[in-house]
Design an enzyme around this catalytic site. Structure first.
Site, mmCIF file in Angstrom:
data_model
loop_
_atom_site.group_PDB
_atom_site.id
_atom_site.type_symbol
_atom_site.label_atom_id
_atom_site.label_comp_id
_atom_site.label_asym_id
_atom_site.label_seq_id
_atom_site.Cartn_x
_atom_site.Cartn_y
_atom_site.Cartn_z
ATOM 1 N N ASP A 154 0.829 -1.213 0.000
ATOM 2 C CA ASP A 154 0.000 0.000 0.000
ATOM 3 C C ASP A 154 0.859 1.257 0.000
ATOM 4 O OD1 ASP A 154 0.983 -0.509 2.533
ATOM 5 O OD2 ASP A 154 -0.924 -0.377 3.571
ATOM 6 N N VAL A 175 4.910 2.941 1.045
ATOM 7 C CA VAL A 175 6.296 2.756 1.463
ATOM 8 C C VAL A 175 6.719 4.002 2.223
ATOM 9 C CG1 VAL A 175 8.659 2.299 0.740
ATOM 10 C CG2 VAL A 175 6.749 1.366 -0.581
ATOM 11 N N ASP A 176 7.139 3.781 3.452
ATOM 12 C CA ASP A 176 7.559 4.874 4.328
ATOM 13 C C ASP A 176 9.086 4.779 4.438
ATOM 14 O OD1 ASP A 176 8.182 6.108 6.973
ATOM 15 O OD2 ASP A 176 6.056 6.409 7.096
ATOM 16 N N PHE A 198 1.247 11.403 7.675
ATOM 17 C CA PHE A 198 0.574 10.157 8.047
ATOM 18 C C PHE A 198 -0.809 10.148 7.402
ATOM 19 C CE2 PHE A 198 -1.982 7.356 10.681
ATOM 20 C CZ PHE A 198 -1.203 6.217 10.598
ATOM 21 N N ARG A 225 -9.505 2.006 7.714
ATOM 22 C CA ARG A 225 -9.208 1.268 6.466
ATOM 23 C C ARG A 225 -10.356 1.334 5.471
ATOM 24 N NH1 ARG A 225 -4.550 -1.712 7.442
ATOM 25 N NH2 ARG A 225 -4.332 -2.619 9.499
#
Ligand code: IMP
Length: 179
Positions: free
Chosen positions: A103, A105-106, A155, A168
């Site tokens: 979903d 990528v941090d 975030f 979600r």
């Protein structure tokens, strides 16, 4: 669209359903072209990627197989740097073209470790597709070939992404509001 309240935090509209659809469509065109006649295994990273993956696979026209891996490294709004529980996929990956579906990528920590594990099974190839990436936070050298959209170091929740277990189910993506 209105702000939403999740636990103690307020989130504001960030990426609309129409924009998400365009991004998913553009990714599917690239993947269809690159994986024509290759019958890849798409390895979906749970929990967050379930909605993105559901939309993506229905846009793709190539023959493919699906499997799932459950990983978590986030707690609240921060990456813990530690890889949480994960249930291994069932399909043997040796000699297969594997495409990891993530979903967001941090730091890249989750994917780096997953990539390493998958490569130890000697697949023919491994690539990564993500819906969102935070380039400022990303700190690994692994190339992410299919990147939907770059976002700032914010975030976000919705479209599969959660804040401590909720959010979600939101149809579009919201970002944490600075108050
Ligand atoms: P990384 O290992 O630091 O790259 O973090 C990747 C994982 O953390 C993703 O699979 C998500 O589950 C979660 N994550 C990262 N950023 C966010 C965010 O902004 N909102 C919700 N979950 C996130």
């Amino acid at each position: 669209m209105k702000d939403v309240q999740l636990h103690n935090l307020t989130f504001e509209p960030f990426i609309s359903e129409a924009e998400i659809e365009k991004v998913v469509m553009a990714l599917s065109v690239k993947i269809d072209k690159d994986y024509k006649d290759r019958n890849p295994i798409l390895l979906i990273v749970l929990n967050g990627a379930f909605i993105f993956a559901a939309d993506l696979v229905r846009q793709l026209s190539i023959p493919l197989r699906l499997d799932f891996v459950k990983v978590s490294s986030y707690s609240g709004t921060e990456s813990t740097g530690k890889l949480g529980e994960h249930f291994l996929w069932n399909m043997p990956l040796e000699g297969q073209d594997v495409l990891i579906i993530e979903d967001i990528v941090d730091t890249g920590h989750t994917l780096h470790h997953l990539n390493h594990k998958i490569k130890s099974q000697n697949p023919a190839s491994v690539e990564i597709a993500c819906l969102l990436i935070k380039p400022i936070a990303y700190k690994y050298p692994d190339v992410i070939k299919y990147q939907g959209m770059e976002i700032p170091n914010e975030f976000v929740v919705g479209y599969g992404l959660d804040y401590n277990g909720i959010g979600r189910d939101l149809g579009s993506i919201y970002k944490k509001k600075d108050i």
